[in-house]
Design an enzyme around this catalytic site. Sequence first.
Site, PDB file in Angstrom:
ATOM      1  N   ASP A  43       0.866  -1.168   0.000  1.00 26.29           N
ATOM      2  CA  ASP A  43       0.000   0.000   0.000  1.00 26.29           C
ATOM      3  C   ASP A  43       0.905   1.222   0.000  1.00 26.29           C
ATOM      4  O   ASP A  43       2.044   1.162   0.471  1.00 26.29           O
ATOM      5  CB  ASP A  43      -0.885  -0.019   1.248  1.00 26.29           C
ATOM      6  CG  ASP A  43      -1.617   1.294   1.452  1.00 26.29           C
ATOM      7  OD1 ASP A  43      -2.319   1.720   0.528  1.00 26.29           O
ATOM      8  OD2 ASP A  43      -1.445   1.892   2.529  1.00 26.29           O
ATOM      9  N   ASP A  72      -1.603  -0.927   5.962  1.00 25.74           N
ATOM     10  CA  ASP A  72      -1.872  -0.448   7.318  1.00 25.74           C
ATOM     11  C   ASP A  72      -3.312  -0.011   7.546  1.00 25.74           C
ATOM     12  O   ASP A  72      -3.680   0.316   8.668  1.00 25.74           O
ATOM     13  CB  ASP A  72      -0.943   0.727   7.653  1.00 25.74           C
ATOM     14  CG  ASP A  72      -1.256   1.964   6.814  1.00 25.74           C
ATOM     15  OD1 ASP A  72      -1.848   1.814   5.727  1.00 25.74           O
ATOM     16  OD2 ASP A  72      -0.896   3.076   7.245  1.00 25.74           O
TER      17      ASP A  72
END
Length: 621
Positions: free
Chosen positions: A322, A516
């Site tokens: 990400d 996250d």
Amino acid sequence: MKISRAILLFFIGIMIFFVGLILPGQFVIFKNLLFVITVFVAGYHVIGEGFGDTIKMSQSQHKFVPNIHILMCLAAVGAIIIGSFEEAALLILIFAGAHFLEEYAENKSHQEITSLLKMAPAEAHQLQEDGSWKIVAVTQLKVGDTLKVLNGSQVPTDGTITKGSASINEAAINGESIPREKQVGDEVFGGTINGNSTFEMVVTKDSQETVFAQIIEMVQTAQDSPGRTATTIQKLEPLYVKTILFLLPLVLLAGPFLLNWSWSESFYRMIGFLVAASPCALAASAVPATLSGISNLAHNGVLFKGGSYLANLSQLRTIAFDKTGTLTQGVPLVTDQYFNPQIAKDELLDIIVTMEKQSNHPLASAIVHQFPQAKELSDLSCQNKIGSGLEADYRGHHYVIGKLAPSISITPEDQQRQQKWSNAGKTVVYIVKDQQVVGLLALMDLPKTSAQKAIKFFNRHHIKTVMLTGDSTATGEAVAEQLQVQQTVANILPEKKVEIIKSLQQKTPTVAMVGDGVNDAPALANANIGIAMGSGTDVAIDVADVVLVKNDLSRLTFAYSLSGKMNKIILENIIFSLAVVVLLTILNLLQMTNIAWGVFLHEGSTLLVIVNGLRLLLFRK
């Protein structure tokens, strides 16, 4: 039985054994008696596990499930029957010593749990119905309770500040050494340390659901989940033991009828075969190494939910990241600035900072942080106009900070700057005074230094790097270019990330995902190895297989290196263990060794295998 008593008896057995050794030869009866006592005293733990665990496992699984310990017990009893009292004692002493050393490796891996539990807060100041404060156990807290956190004390549980402000050291949660400033409405985490102020908070999570509690639970789970190799060995252990027990009478009968041995010699060689074929070293090949690796990584801020994930990490061929908060800092920073030279810059900065301090937009704090020298003007107030930005009237002039309205003209030079910065993936903010552009600011969420090093590491090891982001293509490609990420997929939704992970798995067998946020959770769950940043959301941490507590991707490269080293050590141990078993079996059948040497070489090889696995405790990148 408690391990402390077993160790005490083990050392008592060692003393009894040495007394037997130093006795003069004329006291042979007493010597042999001391050796027999050694077997049952030092081997109390081994005998208990050999017969006790075999009975329990056989009853629970409704079939005969023996373990290695029972082979050692039979070998010791057999040695006593043929009069090899000293060899029987030596066999039990070395085997028990190797067994305790393996448990030492396991205990070392549990030290991280102990240290984490010591860090966990135990008490809290709770607001009572009559307005007084009472110290209560953290376990008694409920969601909605109001707490007071004194200066210098631990935050008792996860919650939100309702009164006051604080500077909190969150190193216990995310590894960051710089304290974070917290205001009313900000989230605080149990186990972190409050600074020099006192604040009130409301509990938002049960004590068993806090981020800190989840970290402890993950370390505990990791201890109970050995690697795939370790699991395979544990499953094969009963089958191997049953095979040896089946072969014992065949070896006994083969001596007199096929090899012309006497019955006494044949029985002696059967006991020698029992010693040689006991797979102690093979059973210890994977578990100590896996536990040592998990312990080392936990100490360095990388928590694995199971040994299998650590074992598989070295097989990694593709890793997806990400962008925001994982590869980048997660907050925007001012990277470029331009102000019309005909405008008084100092006064303009005072106006900009004063306006931005009245906004809660993420870009506002970045702009305020960029100009610490600016003064706040007490007589200036602004309005936040949705779609345009901040607007204010000050000393006869109208100021706008934000997007460029269609009615505002822009010079070709400013347009070139805007185009250049936008192409680089940056967000451009205009400073307008009386319908004229007097300044431009470019902001961007910059890549982490640790991310740059990690991407370089994986590229060098021929692991494909992919970045997945919901940001625009321009922003995603700009960050990817800085980091040298091999593939970028931008402007995607969470479900699209899952599709990409599955498509990558069709091309390469082992795919990892690092993220996250809540939007990363589906991809983390579908990847072969899901890796969450410690500062991420609870959902991401829950579904991940690995957690980087300190939010440092260089820790992931360390884990990759350690995984390769661990698998190499396990392979070394397995080959060495099997070689010793084959060698001792052949030497025993050729009558080229005795039980004493068999005990020494076999149990000595077990010690070497365990020590070899413990080397991972000292592994450094």
